[in-house]
Design a protein around this motif. Structure first.
Motif, PDB file in Angstrom:
ATOM      1  N   ILE A 144      65.801 -40.224  68.399  1.00 34.16           N
ATOM      2  CA  ILE A 144      66.305 -41.588  68.514  1.00 34.16           C
ATOM      3  C   ILE A 144      67.737 -41.520  69.037  1.00 34.16           C
ATOM      4  N   PRO A 145      68.077 -42.281  70.058  1.00 30.74           N
ATOM      5  CA  PRO A 145      69.458 -42.232  70.550  1.00 30.74           C
ATOM      6  C   PRO A 145      70.429 -42.704  69.481  1.00 30.74           C
ATOM      7  N   ARG A 146      71.556 -42.050  69.385  1.00 32.62           N
ATOM      8  CA  ARG A 146      72.574 -42.435  68.409  1.00 32.62           C
ATOM      9  C   ARG A 146      73.476 -43.508  69.006  1.00 32.62           C
ATOM     10  N   SER A 147      73.894 -44.442  68.171  1.00 30.85           N
ATOM     11  CA  SER A 147      74.802 -45.489  68.616  1.00 30.85           C
ATOM     12  C   SER A 147      76.162 -44.904  68.978  1.00 30.85           C
ATOM     13  N   ILE A 148      76.850 -45.538  69.922  1.00 30.53           N
ATOM     14  CA  ILE A 148      78.202 -45.087  70.258  1.00 30.53           C
ATOM     15  C   ILE A 148      79.188 -45.432  69.150  1.00 30.53           C
ATOM     16  N   ARG A 149      78.735 -46.096  68.076  1.00 28.19           N
ATOM     17  CA  ARG A 149      79.571 -46.217  66.892  1.00 28.19           C
ATOM     18  C   ARG A 149      79.890 -44.824  66.353  1.00 28.19           C
ATOM     19  N   ASP A 150      78.955 -43.881  66.534  1.00 24.28           N
ATOM     20  CA  ASP A 150      79.196 -42.477  66.187  1.00 24.28           C
ATOM     21  C   ASP A 150      79.821 -41.793  67.400  1.00 24.28           C
ATOM     22  N   SER A 151      80.907 -41.087  67.200  1.00 27.97           N
ATOM     23  CA  SER A 151      81.566 -40.409  68.305  1.00 27.97           C
ATOM     24  C   SER A 151      80.667 -39.319  68.878  1.00 27.97           C
ATOM     25  N   HIS A 152      80.924 -38.944  70.113  1.00 28.85           N
ATOM     26  CA  HIS A 152      80.111 -37.892  70.731  1.00 28.85           C
ATOM     27  C   HIS A 152      80.297 -36.577  69.979  1.00 28.85           C
ATOM     28  N   ARG A 153      81.492 -36.355  69.425  1.00 31.59           N
ATOM     29  CA  ARG A 153      81.711 -35.127  68.659  1.00 31.59           C
ATOM     30  C   ARG A 153      80.862 -35.121  67.376  1.00 31.59           C
ATOM     31  N   LYS A 154      80.753 -36.259  66.718  1.00 30.07           N
ATOM     32  CA  LYS A 154      79.936 -36.344  65.505  1.00 30.07           C
ATOM     33  C   LYS A 154      78.477 -36.068  65.817  1.00 30.07           C
ATOM     34  N   VAL A 155      77.981 -36.623  66.926  1.00 27.83           N
ATOM     35  CA  VAL A 155      76.582 -36.384  67.314  1.00 27.83           C
ATOM     36  C   VAL A 155      76.388 -34.920  67.669  1.00 27.83           C
ATOM     37  N   ARG A 156      77.325 -34.370  68.429  1.00 30.68           N
ATOM     38  CA  ARG A 156      77.221 -32.968  68.834  1.00 30.68           C
ATOM     39  C   ARG A 156      77.231 -32.039  67.632  1.00 30.68           C
ATOM     40  N   ASP A 157      78.161 -32.266  66.699  1.00 31.59           N
ATOM     41  CA  ASP A 157      78.278 -31.379  65.550  1.00 31.59           C
ATOM     42  C   ASP A 157      77.080 -31.486  64.606  1.00 31.59           C
ATOM     43  N   SER A 158      76.372 -32.617  64.655  1.00 30.28           N
ATOM     44  CA  SER A 158      75.165 -32.754  63.837  1.00 30.28           C
ATOM     45  C   SER A 158      73.946 -32.122  64.505  1.00 30.28           C
ATOM     46  N   LEU A 159      74.125 -31.647  65.749  1.00 25.86           N
ATOM     47  CA  LEU A 159      73.048 -30.992  66.511  1.00 25.86           C
ATOM     48  C   LEU A 159      71.856 -31.915  66.711  1.00 25.86           C
ATOM     49  N   ASP A 160      72.138 -33.207  66.829  1.00 24.56           N
ATOM     50  CA  ASP A 160      71.079 -34.203  67.001  1.00 24.56           C
ATOM     51  C   ASP A 160      70.767 -34.358  68.489  1.00 24.56           C
ATOM     52  N   GLY A 161      70.128 -33.340  69.049  1.00 23.71           N
ATOM     53  CA  GLY A 161      69.800 -33.347  70.461  1.00 23.71           C
ATOM     54  C   GLY A 161      69.136 -32.037  70.865  1.00 23.71           C
ATOM     55  N   LEU A 162      68.997 -31.832  72.158  1.00 20.57           N
ATOM     56  CA  LEU A 162      68.367 -30.622  72.691  1.00 20.57           C
ATOM     57  C   LEU A 162      69.399 -29.501  72.749  1.00 20.57           C
ATOM     58  N   VAL A 163      69.260 -28.505  71.891  1.00 25.94           N
ATOM     59  CA  VAL A 163      70.180 -27.377  71.820  1.00 25.94           C
ATOM     60  C   VAL A 163      69.539 -26.167  72.498  1.00 25.94           C
ATOM     61  N   ILE A 164      70.267 -25.550  73.432  1.00 23.73           N
ATOM     62  CA  ILE A 164      69.734 -24.434  74.215  1.00 23.73           C
ATOM     63  C   ILE A 164      70.644 -23.226  74.026  1.00 23.73           C
ATOM     64  N   GLN A 165      70.119 -22.161  73.427  1.00 23.17           N
ATOM     65  CA  GLN A 165      70.886 -20.930  73.286  1.00 23.17           C
ATOM     66  C   GLN A 165      71.168 -20.339  74.660  1.00 23.17           C
ATOM     67  N   CYS A 178      85.515 -46.426  73.640  1.00 26.40           N
ATOM     68  CA  CYS A 178      85.011 -45.879  74.901  1.00 26.40           C
ATOM     69  C   CYS A 178      84.183 -44.628  74.614  1.00 26.40           C
ATOM     70  N   PRO A 179      82.955 -44.539  75.139  1.00 27.63           N
ATOM     71  CA  PRO A 179      82.087 -43.395  74.837  1.00 27.63           C
ATOM     72  C   PRO A 179      82.337 -42.174  75.710  1.00 27.63           C
ATOM     73  N   TYR A 180      83.317 -42.260  76.614  1.00 31.03           N
ATOM     74  CA  TYR A 180      83.558 -41.144  77.518  1.00 31.03           C
ATOM     75  C   TYR A 180      84.009 -39.909  76.746  1.00 31.03           C
ATOM     76  N   ALA A 181      83.410 -38.780  77.031  1.00 30.35           N
ATOM     77  CA  ALA A 181      83.754 -37.526  76.355  1.00 30.35           C
ATOM     78  C   ALA A 181      84.590 -36.658  77.290  1.00 30.35           C
ATOM     79  N   GLY A 182      85.374 -35.771  76.686  1.00 30.84           N
ATOM     80  CA  GLY A 182      86.171 -34.857  77.489  1.00 30.84           C
ATOM     81  C   GLY A 182      87.609 -35.277  77.623  1.00 30.84           C
ATOM     82  N   SER A 183      87.955 -36.458  77.155  1.00 31.76           N
ATOM     83  CA  SER A 183      89.344 -36.912  77.167  1.00 31.76           C
ATOM     84  C   SER A 183      89.525 -37.915  76.044  1.00 31.76           C
ATOM     85  N   GLU A 184      90.734 -38.050  75.587  1.00 33.99           N
ATOM     86  CA  GLU A 184      91.022 -39.013  74.534  1.00 33.99           C
ATOM     87  C   GLU A 184      91.293 -40.363  75.182  1.00 33.99           C
ATOM     88  N   CYS A 185      90.321 -41.250  75.137  1.00 32.71           N
ATOM     89  CA  CYS A 185      90.455 -42.570  75.742  1.00 32.71           C
ATOM     90  C   CYS A 185      90.563 -43.604  74.634  1.00 32.71           C
TER      91      CYS A 185
END
Length: 307
Positions: A259-280, A147-154
């Motif tokens: 490029i959008p990352r597959s949900i095979r990669d967890s949202h935490r993995k994508v977030r920690d790799s900073l593969d997206g729009l990061v705003i200070q 499940c790709p839902y973030a914010g809870s352990e599903c």
């Protein structure tokens, strides 16, 4: 908003989708391919044989396929290594001490056999040599998604249609049609940045599903916000798409394209790799207005397909 949060709201504006120009095999072509594969696979494997040899490789405890080292008790009852460690050296069938006896004959027979993928009921019709089966299953395209839902352990897993229904019915996720979007993220006290996730949004575009994430967290000691897109499918298909995100105000803007990352990669993995729009945070507050009393970020985005 993710469970446990109470600080944000989201306004969503969806725009009409661009025409779907994706191509796929016709129904008749798809059926022909599948049937041909099934005939070749089952005919080669002989998996429908009733000689019972395949039953010898089922663990008597967990019922999973046994892989070497295959253990046995003095009376010949076999079990897998994981279960051997769980039964405290006592055979679950005859209660005899197990010792450390290997069933070398069964291991030798295994080298000549082929088995179906464990995800056969999900559509994988391939078979594999005994020792190649595990390696295939680790990357089988038919294996369930988390499940790709973030914010809870599903813990829910399944194919894409199952997960889409689950996100809609159980997580109350917003579903939108369209390849362009305009979201507004609001937080009443922007000076407190905690690890938090805004409500996930799913977009139906080109006949595929995409998940839009927006999170607040600390990068080292610096508070940041981040938006990114994930593709509901495998990585090789995700690479067929591109997306852009844009945030700005006061005649200034930040733009991210990737490029959008597959949900095979967890949202935490994508977030920690900073593969997206990061705003200070300072820039996020600047985009929110001069008074800096409330976070109000408007993020626009577009998804397109590589030709």
């Amino acid at each position: 908003m993710a469970p446990g949060g109470s600080f944000c709201e989201k306004a969503v504006e969806s725009h009409p989708s661009v025409p779907d120009t994706s191509t796929s095999p016709t129904k008749s072509e798809s059926n022909t391919t599948t049937k041909k594969s099934a005939v070749n696979v089952l005919g080669k494997c002989g998996i429908r044989s009733n000689n019972g040899v395949y039953e010898l490789f089922g663990c008597s405890i967990c019922a999973n396929l046994i892989y070497p080292p295959i253990h046995q008790c003095p009376n010949g009852h076999t079990l897998c290594s994981n279960c051997k460690n769980r039964v405290l050296n006592c055979c679950p069938t005859c209660r005899h001490d197990l010792g450390n006896i290997r069933c070398l004959a069964l291991e030798k027979v295994a080298e000549s056999l082929e088995f179906p993928c464990r995800y056969q009921n999900l559509g994988c019709l391939d078979i594999f040599p005994y020792y190649g089966k595990l390696k295939h299953e680790q990357n089988c395209k038919f294996r369930p998604y988390n499940c790709p839902y973030a914010g809870s352990e599903c813990s829910v897993t399944g194919d894409i249609p199952t997960l889409v229904a689950h996100l809609k019915d159980d997580h109350m996720v917003d579903m939108h049609d369209g390849c362009t979007f305009n979201h507004r993220y609001v937080k009443s006290n922007p000076h407190e940045v905690e690890n938090a996730t805004w409500m996930l949004t799913v977009f139906n575009c080109f006949g595929r599903k995409f998940c839009l994430h927006f999170e607040a967290f600390h990068l080292g000691k610096a508070p940041v916000y981040m938006a990114f897109l994930r593709f509901m499918g495998d990585d090789n298909e995700a690479k067929r798409f591109n997306y852009s995100l844009e945030v700005g105000a006061n005649r200034r803007k930040l733009i991210w394209q990737g490029i959008p990352r597959s949900i095979r990669d967890s949202h935490r993995k994508v977030r920690d790799s900073l593969d997206g729009l990061v705003i200070q945070r300072n820039l996020a507050l600047y985009f929110s207005g001069c008074d800096r009393r409330e976070l109000k970020l408007r993020i626009t985005g577009h998804i397109w397909k590589e030709e």
